[in-house]
Design an enzyme around this catalytic site. Sequence first.
Site, PDB file in Angstrom:
ATOM      1  N   GLU A  58       6.486   5.775 -11.489  1.00  0.00           N
ATOM      2  CA  GLU A  58       6.343   7.154 -11.961  1.00  0.00           C
ATOM      3  C   GLU A  58       7.687   7.809 -12.229  1.00  0.00           C
ATOM      4  OE1 GLU A  58       5.689   9.748  -7.932  1.00  0.00           O
ATOM      5  OE2 GLU A  58       4.076   8.448  -8.570  1.00  0.00           O
TER       6      GLU A  58
ATOM      7  N   ASP B  76       8.269   0.725   1.193  1.00  0.00           N
ATOM      8  CA  ASP B  76       7.293   1.226   0.213  1.00  0.00           C
ATOM      9  C   ASP B  76       7.985   1.852  -0.983  1.00  0.00           C
ATOM     10  OD1 ASP B  76       5.139   0.488   1.716  1.00  0.00           O
ATOM     11  OD2 ASP B  76       4.829   2.439   2.639  1.00  0.00           O
TER      12      ASP B  76
ATOM     13  N   HIS C  54      -9.586   5.566  -0.706  1.00  0.00           N
ATOM     14  CA  HIS C  54      -9.857   6.957  -1.075  1.00  0.00           C
ATOM     15  C   HIS C  54     -11.337   7.298  -0.920  1.00  0.00           C
ATOM     16  CE1 HIS C  54      -6.132   5.796  -3.231  1.00  0.00           C
ATOM     17  NE2 HIS C  54      -5.738   6.953  -2.753  1.00  0.00           N
TER      18      HIS C  54
ATOM     19  N   SER D 168      -0.293   3.217   7.646  1.00  0.00           N
ATOM     20  CA  SER D 168      -0.759   4.350   8.453  1.00  0.00           C
ATOM     21  C   SER D 168      -2.196   4.134   8.912  1.00  0.00           C
ATOM     22  CB  SER D 168      -0.658   5.648   7.647  1.00  0.00           C
ATOM     23  OG  SER D 168      -1.407   5.546   6.456  1.00  0.00           O
TER      24      SER D 168
ATOM     25  N   ARG E  96      -4.054  20.893  -3.427  1.00  0.00           N
ATOM     26  CA  ARG E  96      -3.031  20.167  -2.666  1.00  0.00           C
ATOM     27  C   ARG E  96      -1.636  20.670  -3.036  1.00  0.00           C
ATOM     28  NH1 ARG E  96      -0.976  16.214   0.335  1.00  0.00           N
ATOM     29  NH2 ARG E  96       0.640  14.881  -0.546  1.00  0.00           N
TER      30      ARG E  96
ATOM     31  N   GLU F 248      -2.531  -1.897  -5.314  1.00  0.00           N
ATOM     32  CA  GLU F 248      -3.834  -1.236  -5.355  1.00  0.00           C
ATOM     33  C   GLU F 248      -4.660  -1.867  -6.471  1.00  0.00           C
ATOM     34  OE1 GLU F 248      -5.384   3.348  -5.964  1.00  0.00           O
ATOM     35  OE2 GLU F 248      -3.302   3.008  -5.457  1.00  0.00           O
TER      36      GLU F 248
ATOM     37  N   GLU G 190      -2.296  31.256  -0.845  1.00  0.00           N
ATOM     38  CA  GLU G 190      -3.567  31.990  -0.818  1.00  0.00           C
ATOM     39  C   GLU G 190      -4.632  31.316  -1.685  1.00  0.00           C
ATOM     40  OE1 GLU G 190      -0.392  35.324  -0.482  1.00  0.00           O
ATOM     41  OE2 GLU G 190      -0.551  33.275  -1.291  1.00  0.00           O
TER      42      GLU G 190
ATOM     43  N   ILE H 143      -1.706  -1.409   5.302  1.00  0.00           N
ATOM     44  CA  ILE H 143      -0.543  -0.920   4.550  1.00  0.00           C
ATOM     45  C   ILE H 143       0.416  -0.104   5.409  1.00  0.00           C
ATOM     46  CG2 ILE H 143       0.165   0.423   2.519  1.00  0.00           C
ATOM     47  CD1 ILE H 143      -1.228  -2.304   1.956  1.00  0.00           C
TER      48      ILE H 143
END
Length: 753
Positions: free
Chosen positions: A605, A599, A694, A433, A515, A665, A18, A431
């Site tokens: 991370e 990939d 982006h 997509s 997101r 990148e 919501e 790359i």
Amino acid sequence: MTILNHTLGFPRVGLRRELKKAQESYWAGNSTREELLAVGRELRARHWDQQKQAGIDLLPVGDFAWYDHVLTTSLLLGNVPARHQNKDGSVDIDTLFRIGRGRAPTGEPAAAAEMTKWFNTNYHYMVPEFVKGQQFKLTWTQLLEEVDEALALGHNVKPVLLGPVTWLWLGKVKGEQFDRLSLLNDILPVYQQVLAELEKRGIEWVQIDEPALVLELPQAWLDAYKPAYDALQGQVKLLLTTYFEGVTPNLDTITALPVQGLHVDLVHGKDGVAELHKRLPSDWLLSAGLINGRNVWRADLTEKYAQIKDIVGKRDLWVASSCSLLHSPIDLSVETRLDAEVKSWFAFALQKCHELALLRDALKSGDTAALAEWSAPIQARRHSTRVHNPAVEKRLAAITAQDSQRANVYEVRAEAQRARFKLPAWPTTTIGSFPQTTEIRTLRLDFKKGNLDANNYRTGIAEHIKQAIVEQERLGLDVLVHGEAERNDMVEYFGEHLDGFVFTQNGWVQSYGSRCVKPPIVIGDVSRPAPITVEWAKYAQSLTDKPVKGMLTGPVTILCWSFPREDVSRETIAKQIALALRDEVADLEAAGIGIIQIDEPALREGLPLRRSDWDAYLQWGVEAFRINAAVAKDDTQIHTHMCYCEFNDIMDSIAALDADVITIETSRSDMELLESFEEFDYPNEIGPGVYDIHSPNVPSVEWIEALLKKAAKRIPAERLWVNPDCGLKTRGWPETRAALANMVQAAQNLRRG
């Protein structure tokens, strides 16, 4: 001695997302600010009530955020970058949104703040920005308003506040450099003011989060804690809260602080309860983080009880989630498609609250019957055939050093690949997509809902792949991709085709802002029942004489972006995935695919929080990639793609992957990232991203050429590739065509010299 339970925080987005829908409606101008604020109030009231009904004693207030809790803290302190400030100096919810996303319904658009991972989770926070001489003052009173809200509803309230030292640690200096720790004395008066306001409201305990205390902090930062907390003592009781790792290495610093309690993550840390009890001041409360706040598994409560029971009656004890439940989905009960046995192994945020209630009651009464009953499914799981696949376990045990070695070194392979592909200098590629248009999404959704049969679905996907190949040939790219029209998400797609994974309908967790992601869950040994990507790669290759890349998501990324099993190590899961994908590489190769990209955007991370633990992680992370890739013949070119802002500290491991080509990148850093590769004397080929995907902005030919010339000063031109920074999934076709045309033109200009 009291025994209570509490959570460190609760998911914000709502069971049906919501909050996301309300945010996006407001941003699009389809609803008012009042309507947005009303949704927030409704969600907070519902979530407090749900926790209370599930048996939680102390409710967290201040864990709700309109975008991110670090950003909320920045606004609380009046830390608003100049470019986002309102002309009259006021701060409102649009100020917050402009910092988070660069624009809002009011105010001038300006570059959003930087976003980065919250410790080692998949949640992202907005990085605070510091400039020399800036002032701080209490500006955004959201926390106090929400405390008033919860008190008015009759709740037992425990405000949650991000601590001053961690907040500074998470930020970055902009412009003229200085030590950001020097700002500590300037922000403490605001914290004092907030604590005084909470005391006025009759608040007894405040949860003050200092997760930086689990890190290997520089001595100056550790030394800053004592004077900071000396300044904050005496108004309300402070529960110093840590999570994601243990505190033992910094316990001397912690025990010297004038606080009244300590929360410790007993799931992810290695701190022993007996040792903690011995070393903590006797009048301190211990909050034991026994229930995993960042996974989806039902806890074995008999084990948790045994872990903590010896200190019952010896000091005040609270049982808690290890960290905020923000990282867990909300409610398992609404999952209707999960198999009953598998469902019995899980606990989402509300079920974890129930676990804390069961644990509190057992610790108070000594009666563990309810714990045994709750834990039975997770104990039975240990012997389930859905978990254990003897063939996978046998194959994993049989891995040798040879399985992670390509047949020959890069120089030999490069010769074979040059002879096979005959690519020009400055070869161009993308790359993976291409734009996921409304038509593509509708096609997939209709198929998933059963509104479209398999034949029509396949015909539709084939048409989109064909269009992608035609577009690339028209643009003059050298190495093509099939565009990934059939894939919704780079991890989910592989999880759906591998045994050992399950998926939820509503298992959403917040990634950042509006997101949300729905991570797959690894429930058992991972294997590949059938080829996954071969059919579409083979079809795409049949449409062109140019090489088409096979596209795989690497084992470490699939692991990091899923909820992992808790009964085996992350290394075991990564290597099982690597073996499954190794077979995919062999099948792609057999189908005539000569270039295969694996990939690994998550390799960096996934690093542990403490640098002293890095080597072990990087060793198995690199080995998993190599197991995945090493089956390839010399003339098959293995690519990998990574998007990080920092390579220096893991350069050895990047080189050890031994990929023939790495694409990275770099456009936003103006090629500065290549310095790491130059200093290391990186031996293989590199594709430094030449434009930022982006942004919808189309880079000029001259700009791309200038970047490539800059790159060629650091890396020999014969080892450079030309490509965008990242996949083009989120872009539209018009800017994609224009940007790629300019990229190809720049490469052609450089070939002509």
